[in-house]
Design an enzyme around this catalytic site. Structure first.
Site, PDB file in Angstrom:
ATOM      1  N   ASP A  44      -0.531   2.679  -2.358  1.00 45.23           N
ATOM      2  CA  ASP A  44       0.292   3.011  -3.518  1.00 45.23           C
ATOM      3  C   ASP A  44       1.739   3.278  -3.120  1.00 45.23           C
ATOM      4  OD1 ASP A  44      -0.038   5.474  -2.333  1.00 45.23           O
ATOM      5  OD2 ASP A  44      -0.929   6.451  -4.075  1.00 45.23           O
ATOM      6  N   SER A  45       2.035   3.211  -1.814  1.00 46.18           N
ATOM      7  CA  SER A  45       3.427   3.254  -1.343  1.00 46.18           C
ATOM      8  C   SER A  45       4.241   2.105  -1.912  1.00 46.18           C
ATOM      9  CB  SER A  45       3.479   3.203   0.190  1.00 46.18           C
ATOM     10  OG  SER A  45       2.823   2.034   0.676  1.00 46.18           O
ATOM     11  N   ASP A  83      -5.699   1.528  -2.355  1.00 47.70           N
ATOM     12  CA  ASP A  83      -5.556   2.918  -2.799  1.00 47.70           C
ATOM     13  C   ASP A  83      -5.964   3.064  -4.262  1.00 47.70           C
ATOM     14  OD1 ASP A  83      -4.637   4.081  -0.499  1.00 47.70           O
ATOM     15  OD2 ASP A  83      -2.539   4.186  -1.115  1.00 47.70           O
ATOM     16  N   LYS A 113      -9.314   3.749  -1.027  1.00 48.08           N
ATOM     17  CA  LYS A 113      -8.854   4.933  -0.304  1.00 48.08           C
ATOM     18  C   LYS A 113      -8.476   6.022  -1.299  1.00 48.08           C
ATOM     19  CE  LYS A 113      -4.801   5.095   1.942  1.00 48.08           C
ATOM     20  NZ  LYS A 113      -4.097   6.236   1.263  1.00 48.08           N
ATOM     21  N   GLU A 115      -6.973  10.138  -1.583  1.00 48.61           N
ATOM     22  CA  GLU A 115      -6.263  11.184  -0.871  1.00 48.61           C
ATOM     23  C   GLU A 115      -6.942  12.538  -1.069  1.00 48.61           C
ATOM     24  OE1 GLU A 115      -1.718   9.354  -1.192  1.00 48.61           O
ATOM     25  OE2 GLU A 115      -2.107  11.418  -1.797  1.00 48.61           O
ATOM     26  N   GLU A 182      -1.939  11.493   8.205  1.00 48.18           N
ATOM     27  CA  GLU A 182      -0.510  11.260   7.992  1.00 48.18           C
ATOM     28  C   GLU A 182       0.327  12.494   8.299  1.00 48.18           C
ATOM     29  OE1 GLU A 182       2.734   9.605   4.712  1.00 48.18           O
ATOM     30  OE2 GLU A 182       0.583   9.402   4.316  1.00 48.18           O
TER      31      GLU A 182
END
Length: 258
Positions: A44-45, A83, A113, A115, A182
């Protein structure tokens, strides 16, 4: 032969580093796959590096599915992971199952993925893996929590380091096949990596993880402002700008087309 989640685990045992990069479209995905990148993350970056948002929060599930579908069509070998974006899985386990199911069903990618490592997310991930949806974890600096954590390094105090370590253990027990670490201290990342039976993928977490990931736009020098742990291997902004200037000059001078 296509990379599998099981192969990643074997590579950890073999101490063979896992090469991971992000992708956002068909062309970039093809290039990364042909360069033999092991794992391609549709992160999602891309909300920030490709779509111009200030954080990752605005990107929607439909947008992630759109980009992940394009990436998947460009890949033959790498494992592709997508993501789940902010607020597409936090409301309930039912929502998470629906969102993850849509991603796998509509894009063709192999895994999602999520978070966070707090208890509610661990429980959600356990439910996802129990019904056969492969999940990658992500702890430390979690960009979807930017308004609470900012973009600063996590795990610097003993209390925070213990929390992140315990989150890693809980996620592994919940069935994730890998965890992104991260922007945490390298010593903490090494401890987690040594303890877990699953591979860790570091970004700003030192060189003792089982693999590394970079945002490809950072690697290529396409982003104006990079995080402190990123590295550019080429300055494509400069190269592309010069190419465009050359094209414009030829058009103005009527040298193109000839």
């Amino acid at each position: 032969m296509a990379v599998t989640t099981g192969q990643l685990r074997q590579w950890k045992q073999d101490k063979r580093p896992i090469i991971t990069l992000t992708a956002w479209d068909y062309a970039i995905a093809q290039v990364l796959d042909e360069a033999e990148v092991d794992l391609i993350l549709v992160g999602d970056s891309l909300a920030m590096s490709i779509l111009g948002h200030q954080t990752t929060l605005p990107i929607t599930l439909d947008e992630m599915i759109h980009h992940a579908s394009a990436v998947y069509r460009g890949v033959k070998r790498a494992l592709v992971v997508c993501d789940l974006p902010f607020l597409s899985y936090q409301e309930s386990t039912t929502q998470a199952i629906h969102s993850a199911g849509r991603v796998l069903k509509e894009t063709g990618v192999s895994a999602v993925k999520l978070e966070g490592g707090y208890p509610a997310i661990v429980e959600t991930i356990a439910q996802l893996t129990a019904i056969g949806i492969p999940v990658m974890g992500h702890i430390g600096l979690t960009p979807q929590s930017v308004h609470r954590l900012g973009y600063r390094q996590q795990g610097k105090t003993q209390e925070d380091a213990d929390r992140i370590f315990n989150e890693a253990i809980a996620l592994s027990q919940a069935g994730v096949f890998s965890i992104v670490l991260e922007h945490i201290p390298s010593d903490l990342a090494a401890i987690i990596t040594d303890k877990l039976p699953i591979p860790t993928i570091g970004i700003g977490a030192g060189n003792r993880c089982d693999g590394q990931v970079l945002v490809t736009a950072d690697l290529l020098g396409l982003t104006k402002k990079q995080p402190p742990f990123a590295k550019s291997y080429v300055n494509l902004r400069e190269i592309i700008t010069q190419a465009v200037h050359n094209y414009a000059k030829e058009v103005q001078e009527k040298n193109f087309p000839q």
